[in-house]
Scaffold this motif. Structure first.
Motif, PDB file in Angstrom:
ATOM      1  N   ASP A 121      24.570  39.932   5.111  1.00 29.03           N
ATOM      2  CA  ASP A 121      24.952  39.559   6.777  1.00 29.03           C
ATOM      3  C   ASP A 121      25.634  41.335   7.166  1.00 29.03           C
ATOM      4  N   THR A 160      26.898  37.388   1.685  1.00 26.76           N
ATOM      5  CA  THR A 160      27.380  38.559   2.926  1.00 26.76           C
ATOM      6  C   THR A 160      27.426  39.655   3.023  1.00 26.76           C
ATOM      7  N   SER A 196      24.213  42.967  10.407  1.00 31.53           N
ATOM      8  CA  SER A 196      25.001  43.409  11.466  1.00 31.53           C
ATOM      9  C   SER A 196      24.865  44.823  12.149  1.00 31.53           C
ATOM     10  N   ASP A 242      33.945  30.005   5.760  1.00 26.03           N
ATOM     11  CA  ASP A 242      34.898  29.466   6.861  1.00 26.03           C
ATOM     12  C   ASP A 242      33.394  28.665   7.868  1.00 26.03           C
ATOM     13  N   ASP A 243      32.777  30.217   7.677  1.00 25.77           N
ATOM     14  CA  ASP A 243      31.191  29.373   8.674  1.00 25.77           C
ATOM     15  C   ASP A 243      29.961  28.736   8.259  1.00 25.77           C
ATOM     16  N   GLY A 244      30.293  28.559   6.695  1.00 22.00           N
ATOM     17  CA  GLY A 244      29.216  27.289   6.160  1.00 22.00           C
ATOM     18  C   GLY A 244      27.495  28.250   5.750  1.00 22.00           C
ATOM     19  N   ALA A 245      28.600  29.557   5.975  1.00 24.13           N
ATOM     20  CA  ALA A 245      27.141  30.258   5.620  1.00 24.13           C
ATOM     21  C   ALA A 245      26.571  30.165   4.223  1.00 24.13           C
ATOM     22  N   LYS A 259      35.147  34.876   5.403  1.00 19.04           N
ATOM     23  CA  LYS A 259      34.487  34.007   6.371  1.00 19.04           C
ATOM     24  C   LYS A 259      33.260  33.816   6.587  1.00 19.04           C
ATOM     25  N   SER A 260      32.479  34.191   5.330  1.00 17.21           N
ATOM     26  CA  SER A 260      31.248  33.422   4.974  1.00 17.21           C
ATOM     27  C   SER A 260      31.406  31.692   4.852  1.00 17.21           C
TER      28      SER A 260
END
Length: 300
Positions: free
Chosen positions: A120, A117, A124, A96-99, A93-94
């Motif tokens: 984050d 990740t 969060s 895919d999100d461009g992080a 996901k990181s």
């Protein structure tokens, strides 16, 4: 009557004291769970620390997407057995999100990407103390770290600015946005871990037990063949009796040839080993200070 403890029971008592101290000092602690033997032992100790109640905080797993299938199956079974909450941070996901940007090439790894990740996930979920299974004997950078390892508001570790820990007094004071990493089994060795697993009959992933597996010789270790690695023309797939002394991504975790198919044989093998358990981890071979550099950035 004199009451004496074995060295394993002393280590157990120390670790349980640290775990309970974390629960007393912090509002939202968690256990960093990788599915490896050290995080399994840490989770077992947390279970004993609060028995007969359930473990009062969640397990956090940073899923790189390149895990051993056996590790994921073991994780899910253990969470169900313990009845604890599982928080999963996804490296995919990181990406895919461009992080973070995924590495490419023969020796590409997602190991370093876990840092973003992890940070984050900590932010969060409002985690103020993340307990991990790191031990001082594993690696020279980990040998520098205290039980309570302070991280600044960027999640970074400063090895030159650590708090003294005298007489097992731990200072968990922090400012807003900061958090701690805590390592209850810091004083354990690899041998201690395996002897304790044998003593307590703790379930472990089958990867630690010698078994037949398709492997390829790369970077002076037997790397497991998987969909995540691309074989070179000169590399030959072989079937060997392999076990893993430490678990990480399937792309970076090398195995050792072994006949140790029982816990007793593993203890004997560890006693005679002349290479460190992380000697087959490709992520530690990227530089003399590879681990410390990652930890400064917020790694486990």
């Amino acid at each position: 009557m004199r009451y004496t403890l074995t060295h394993l029971k002393e280590l157990e008592a120390e670790a349980i004291y640290v775990i309970r101290e974390v629960f007393a000092q912090f509002e939202n602690p968690a256990i960093l769970f990788s599915g490896g033997k050290d995080s399994i032992v840490l989770t077992h100790l947390a279970k004993k620390a609060f028995w007969p109640a359930k473990i009062p905080f969640p397990l956090v797993h940073i899923d790189t997407g390149h895990n051993f299938p056996e590790t994921m199956e073991f994780r899910d079974n253990l969470v169900q057995e313990l009845g604890v909450r599982l928080i999963v941070g996804s490296v995919q996901k990181s990406i895919d999100d461009g992080a973070v940007q995924e590495e490419t090439g023969k020796n590409a790894s997602r190991n370093a990407l876990q840092t973003v990740t992890l940070l984050d996930s900590i932010e969060s979920n409002g985690i103020d103390a993340a307990m991990g299974g790191a031990r001082r004997d594993e690696e020279k950078a980990r040998a520098k770290e205290r039980f309570f390892s302070h991280r600044d508001d960027f999640g970074q570790w400063d090895p030159k600015n650590q708090r003294p820990e005298l007489w097992n007094l731990f200072n968990g004071k922090k400012n807003m946005g900061e958090h701690f990493r805590v390592f209850p089994i810091s004083n354990w060795t690899e041998m201690d871990v395996w002897q304790y697993i044998l003593l307590e009959n703790i379930a472990i992933p089958s990867l630690y037990i010698a078994h037949e597996r398709k492997v390829v010789w790369r970077n002076n270790t037997w790397l497991p063949v998987s969909e995540y690695i691309t074989l070179e023309d000169n590399e030959k797939v072989e079937t060997k009796m392999i076990r893993f002394r430490t678990l990480g991504d399937i792309t970076i975790t090398g195995g050792v040839e072994s006949e140790a198919d029982t816990l007793e044989k593993i203890v004997q093998e560890v006693a005679s080993a002349r290479q460190t358990e992380r000697g087959n981890r490709a992520d530690d071979k990227r530089g003399e200070t590879a681990m410390e550099d990652r930890k400064k950035q917020g790694y486990f």
